[in-house]
Design an enzyme around this catalytic site. Structure first.
Site, PDB file in Angstrom:
ATOM      1  N   HIS A 133     -10.820  10.625   7.472  1.00 19.00           N
ATOM      2  CA  HIS A 133     -10.623   9.191   7.630  1.00 19.00           C
ATOM      3  C   HIS A 133     -10.045   8.793   8.982  1.00 19.00           C
ATOM      4  O   HIS A 133     -10.601   7.948   9.676  1.00 19.00           O
ATOM      5  CB  HIS A 133      -9.704   8.697   6.515  1.00 19.00           C
ATOM      6  N   GLU A 150       0.838  -1.191   0.000  1.00 18.32           N
ATOM      7  CA  GLU A 150       0.000   0.000   0.000  1.00 18.32           C
ATOM      8  C   GLU A 150       0.877   1.247   0.000  1.00 18.32           C
ATOM      9  O   GLU A 150       2.104   1.164   0.087  1.00 18.32           O
ATOM     10  CB  GLU A 150      -0.946  -0.009   1.205  1.00 18.32           C
ATOM     11  N   HIS A 169      -8.762  10.297   3.668  1.00 18.41           N
ATOM     12  CA  HIS A 169      -8.494   9.193   2.749  1.00 18.41           C
ATOM     13  C   HIS A 169      -8.696   9.700   1.330  1.00 18.41           C
ATOM     14  O   HIS A 169      -9.711  10.329   1.035  1.00 18.41           O
ATOM     15  CB  HIS A 169      -9.413   8.002   3.016  1.00 18.41           C
ATOM     16  N   ARG A 176      -0.324   9.030   9.184  1.00 22.84           N
ATOM     17  CA  ARG A 176      -0.252   7.580   9.430  1.00 22.84           C
ATOM     18  C   ARG A 176       0.118   6.815   8.165  1.00 22.84           C
ATOM     19  O   ARG A 176      -0.448   7.045   7.102  1.00 22.84           O
ATOM     20  CB  ARG A 176      -1.613   7.082   9.942  1.00 22.84           C
ATOM     21  N   ARG A 183      -0.617   9.043   1.953  1.00 17.23           N
ATOM     22  CA  ARG A 183      -1.984   9.528   1.769  1.00 17.23           C
ATOM     23  C   ARG A 183      -2.117  11.047   1.723  1.00 17.23           C
ATOM     24  O   ARG A 183      -2.945  11.580   0.990  1.00 17.23           O
ATOM     25  CB  ARG A 183      -2.881   8.968   2.876  1.00 17.23           C
TER      26      ARG A 183
END
Length: 534
Positions: free
Chosen positions: A345, A120, A236, A380, A285
């Site tokens: 998110h 990811e 997100h 994060r 992100r």
């Protein structure tokens, strides 16, 4: 008070951190009581799609290592992670996964019989394990919930914690709560663990369920604890967009779809992430969300597209949850691109706590998204959240057992509990204000305007219903987030100031820390928590 109950450890929340703590505490011989303001499975954990990032010594990519996972986490955190916290939490990951599997959790396997791994955003290797394709959170929640029920651990469903109770020394000794009929009661416990999840309901569009109303942040602040880094709200980059704009809880399009080869394109078919970051569509992100918003603004559209057609028919089996959400919206992701936008998110900040869950208030512990351990920093890293809940949840139970054994906690029953009255703000107004002024792009003028709007709209009301409790939590947390965002005059991680677009390591490589003073006003600590790469 119409009812009461007691335990050695009171756990508020039934997500991965809370239930992991409950199971470990029971193993250690503690009397445990779990409280959920909705059903036991209503929190954020069930909605987690991507997976769990973990380096397991016996099954890993060639060249991958715990050190590389640590470095990827530090890079994503943009200078605000605590290296010792990152190292300690990630190092315990393999054992935490072994415990979870022993509790009954099932993960997807590859052709070689080993746990299947994907990659990811922000990760330098394939180290994210998953279940049911894109239903990892649901499987984790199922396994932990069944283990808790099977272990006879009591769970009070549809009970809302109103206020934490403290003894003469200031230590937490329990909580004031209300049941589904709004009848008040007292829960006695020398140790209270906040595992209440996130604050997504501060915003009009979020991936979070309706229960994510920042309760733990507000409870901790009113109990005298410190909170840190609330300005770092991760948006997100890819939730399913529908005409009229995203509103309420939106279906998440997991980052793992990009990990399998999907790319972001604008409404004209041009790649969004080309030239934006060396990792392109697998960038962290904050970078992807900012790029999406920028391109949407440039094209005059409210969304971009995620083109996953290169994955082919295998998309249906690999991402069944995403496929079902797309089908419900009339979209076939196998043959056409998916319209996506960003939404609130994950909260990277929270209640200041150690990797063992201890906070600045005796008897009060925090774990999971509500906590700020130093793992996430300013942004994060994908799929580190479930791992944090598993590790810190278990470590917190062990810390409580030690603190009880050493006589550090207050076992005296709380005195008379009084139903509090707190400032509340109309939720629709609050969400619209936060979305308008405190989204991905912020400036001092907008943050000041949001503060004035919420100040004028606040009305003090007794907390006699669950909605009043939630609205008071949202109001206090919104003010704390605004105060932190105004103070941090730079752009870092998922905090983007359009009036201060640069990162300022000299002044701001430190966490912003807030607490309530004796009069109930939010104040900044003098120095914050300095972060270093050591």
């Amino acid at each position: 008070m119409s009812w009461e109950a007691g335990a050695d450890l009171l756990i508020v929340g039934t997500g991965v951190a809370g239930l992991t703590a409950a199971l470990r505490a029971r193993e250690l011989g503690l009397r445990v009581l779990v409280v959920s303001k909705d059903s036991a499975s209503a929190g954020n954990t069930s909605w987690a799609q991507g997976g769990i990032a973990v380096v397991r010594p016996d099954e890993l990519d060639p060249g991958d290592s715990l050190r590389k996972h640590v470095e990827d986490t530090l890079t994503a955190g943009a200078g605000l992670c605590s290296r010792p916290a990152v190292r300690d939490i990630l190092a315990d990951g393999a054992e935490a996964i072994a415990r979870l599997r022993a509790a009954g959790a099932r993960f997807d396997l590859g052709a070689d019989g080993e746990l299947a791994r994907t990659r990811e955003g922000g990760h330098s290797a394939f180290r994210v394990i998953h279940s049911g394709g894109d239903a990892t959170g649901a499987e984790v929640q199922r396994a932990l919930s069944e283990a808790v029920r099977g272990g006879g651990i009591p769970v009070l469903e549809r009970h809302c914690v109103v206020e934490l109770l403290r003894g003469d020394s200031g230590a937490v000794v329990g909580a004031l709560a209300m049941d589904a009929e709004s009848r008040a009661g007292v829960l006695h416990a020398p140790a209270v663990l906040l595992a209440t999840g996130g604050l997504g309901q501060l915003y009009a569009a979020t991936t979070n369920p309706e229960v994510s109303t920042a309760d733990g942040i507000a409870l901790a602040l009113r109990a005298g604890a410190s909170v840190a880094d609330l300005e770092f709200v991760q948006f997100h980059p890819t939730v399913l967009y529908t005409p009229g704009g995203p509103r309420g809880r939106r279906p998440l399009i997991t980052e793992a779809v990009r990990g399998e080869g999907a790319v972001l394109v604008d409404v004209h078919g041009r790649r969004v992430m080309e030239g934006e970051h060396p990792l392109a569509d697998l960038a962290p992100r904050d970078v992807v969300s900012a790029a999406i918003n920028k391109r949407a603004a440039e094209t005059g559209a409210e969304h971009v597209f995620l083109d996953a057609t290169s994955i082919g028919p295998g998309f249906v089996e690999r991402f069944p949850t995403v496929y079902a959400a797309c089908q419900a919206a009339g979209i076939d992701p196998v043959r056409e691109p998916i319209p996506v936008a960003s939404a609130a998110h994950y909260s990277c900040g929270g209640v200041v706590s150690s990797v063992d869950g201890r906070t600045t208030v005796t008897g009060l512990y925090a774990a999971g998204e509500v906590a700020c351990t130093g793992l996430h920093g300013a942004n994060r890293l994908a799929s580190n959240s479930l791992l944090e809940g598993l590790v810190v949840g278990g470590r917190t139970a062990e810390a409580v057992a030690k603190d009880l054994c050493c006589g550090l906690l207050n076992r005296k029953a709380p005195g008379a509990a009084v139903q509090p009255a707190m400032a509340v703000v109309d939720r629709d107004l609050l969400q619209r204000t936060m979305s308008r002024y405190v989204g991905i792009g912020r400036d001092d003028e907008g943050l000041a305007a949001a503060t004035r709007v919420l100040d004028r709209a606040a009305i003090v009301r007794p907390l006699r219903t669950r909605q009043a409790v939630e609205d008071s939590s949202l109001a206090l947390t919104a003010q704390a987030l605004l105060a932190s965002a105004r103070q941090r005059a730079e752009s870092r991680g998922c905090h983007r100031r359009t009036d201060f677009p640069d990162t300022d390591d000299l002044r701001w490589r430190r966490s912003t820390v807030l607490r309530l003073d004796a009069s109930g006003c939010l104040i900044h600590t003098a120095a914050g928590i300095a972060r270093t790469a050591a």
